[in-house]
Enzyme design. Structure first.
Site, mmCIF file in Angstrom:
data_model
loop_
_atom_site.group_PDB
_atom_site.id
_atom_site.type_symbol
_atom_site.label_atom_id
_atom_site.label_comp_id
_atom_site.label_asym_id
_atom_site.label_seq_id
_atom_site.Cartn_x
_atom_site.Cartn_y
_atom_site.Cartn_z
ATOM 1 N N TYR A 50 31.814 40.345 47.631
ATOM 2 C CA TYR A 50 32.888 41.327 47.595
ATOM 3 C C TYR A 50 32.744 42.331 48.731
ATOM 4 O O TYR A 50 31.650 42.643 49.183
ATOM 5 C CB TYR A 50 32.885 42.105 46.275
ATOM 6 C CG TYR A 50 33.230 41.295 45.044
ATOM 7 C CD1 TYR A 50 33.770 40.022 45.130
ATOM 8 C CD2 TYR A 50 33.009 41.830 43.777
ATOM 9 C CE1 TYR A 50 34.073 39.304 43.990
ATOM 10 C CE2 TYR A 50 33.317 41.124 42.629
ATOM 11 C CZ TYR A 50 33.838 39.858 42.735
ATOM 12 O OH TYR A 50 34.135 39.153 41.599
ATOM 13 N N SER A 199 40.214 40.799 35.615
ATOM 14 C CA SER A 199 41.683 40.841 35.739
ATOM 15 C C SER A 199 42.349 41.031 34.376
ATOM 16 O O SER A 199 43.277 40.295 34.021
ATOM 17 C CB SER A 199 42.205 39.567 36.417
ATOM 18 O OG SER A 199 41.755 39.473 37.741
ATOM 19 N N ARG A 203 45.972 41.050 37.270
ATOM 20 C CA ARG A 203 45.944 41.407 38.696
ATOM 21 C C ARG A 203 46.969 42.494 39.009
ATOM 22 O O ARG A 203 47.608 42.481 40.062
ATOM 23 C CB ARG A 203 46.144 40.179 39.569
ATOM 24 C CG ARG A 203 44.976 39.216 39.497
ATOM 25 C CD ARG A 203 45.125 38.021 40.415
ATOM 26 N NE ARG A 203 43.880 37.276 40.455
ATOM 27 C CZ ARG A 203 43.498 36.385 39.547
ATOM 28 N NH1 ARG A 203 44.296 36.110 38.520
ATOM 29 N NH2 ARG A 203 42.338 35.752 39.649
#
Length: 318
Positions: A50, A199, A203
């Site tokens: 990430y 999520s 999202r």
């Protein structure tokens, strides 16, 4: 902040965690993470790939952010990170790779141990027994405290748990992504494993903040996801509008309603909504105060039943 237990090995975390995947390594993100900690959030979720440097094939940017934000407050936080996704070689889970990855994550985070260490994706070429056996060695060495899996099917979870107790499984779960209800969640509950939904707000779609495709920035990865495209987008906005209407009647936001529904699916569930902004973290925490009745759950099921979302979870790159 309410607490929940993940797994049967003693890991206790805040009922809501924070997903940090989309946070850039800047001062605003540091303030958001520290603000979340001040509000009682203890679980911070990251991964070795990430960060804003991901597309440049340089990993660790997000882990550096977590280490920077939690410096001096390490003992207040539960840090969860992951290994096992590569750009060119697919999922990896061989012992040499794991040992290299954990040392890199410890360095990037600037910590002596990782609380919860996930295999990000299962390596189809390495038996899960070998992967989890290596992770168990890391527990013995004190480099990690608890073992997790991400996006693993039920059969793999069973085999892994037979080698060493799995504390948590992380997989997408929300009003729009309920596939885990079929096999994964029942398996976790049978084995005493906690569940961490990523999520949890579809999202961002379930927040009600996205009304048209052009609301997504030109560089937003969600433009490539089926649920945000064409007729799927139109149908999904219609469902979200119904959720917003119900939320208004309950005196909460659509995001709070979606999280309250998810929290109501079991005390073994700890969602990790991701955001870059402290005000959104505050809003998400407000979901813990939303009390849903049996009639509310039935109404949510009516307006957003299983498989309500139009389009698949992920884009096809074939």
């Amino acid at each position: 902040m309410k607490k929940r237990k993940l797994g049967s090995e003693g890991l206790e975390v805040s009922a809501l965690g924070l997903g940090t995947m989309m946070m850039p390594n800047n001062d605003e993100s540091v303030r958001a993470i520290q603000g979340a900690l001040d509000l009682g959030v203890t679980m911070f979720d990251t991964a070795d790939l990430y960060g804003e440097e991901y597309l440049l094939h340089r990993f660790g940017g997000n882990e550096k952010l977590i280490g920077r934000a939690l410096k001096g407050r390490r003992d207040e936080a539960i840090i969860a990170t992951k290994f096992g996704i590569t750009h060119s070689q697919g999922p990896k889970g061989d012992p040499a790779y794991i040992k290299k990855s954990v040392d890199a994550s410890l360095y990037q985070l600037g910590v002596d141990y990782i609380d919860l260490y996930y295999q990000h994706r299962v390596d189809p070429n390495i038996p899960i027994e070998e992967t989890v056996g290596t992770m168990a060695d890391l527990v013995k060495e004190g480099k990690i405290r608890y073992i997790g899996l991400s996006e693993a099917p039920a059969a793999i979870i069973r085999r892994a748990h037979a080698i060493h107790p799995i504390t948590a499984v992380e997989t997408e779960y929300s009003l729009w992504s309920r596939e885990v209800e079929d096999e994964v969640l029942p398996t976790l509950r049978e084995l005493g494993i906690g569940f961490v939904p990523y999520s949890p707000l579809g999202r961002g779609f379930l927040t009600g903040q996205i009304k048209k495709f052009d609301d997504l920035p030109l560089d937003d990865y969600r433009r490539f996801y089926p649920r945000f495209q064409g007729d799927n987008f139109v149908k999904n906005v219609e469902v979200v509008t119904l959720i917003e209407t119900m939320a208004a009647k309950k005196g909460c936001t659509a995001a709070q309603l979606g999280l309250a529904w998810l929290l109501g699916q079991g005390d073994d569930i700890v969602p990790i909504p991701g955001t870059k902004r402290l005000e959104r973290i505050q809003e998400n925490i407000g979901s813990l105060q939303v009390a849903l009745t049996a009639d509310d759950f039935a109404e949510i099921e009516r307006i957003s039943p299983k498989d309500a979302a139009a389009g698949g979870r992920f884009p096809s790159f074939n």
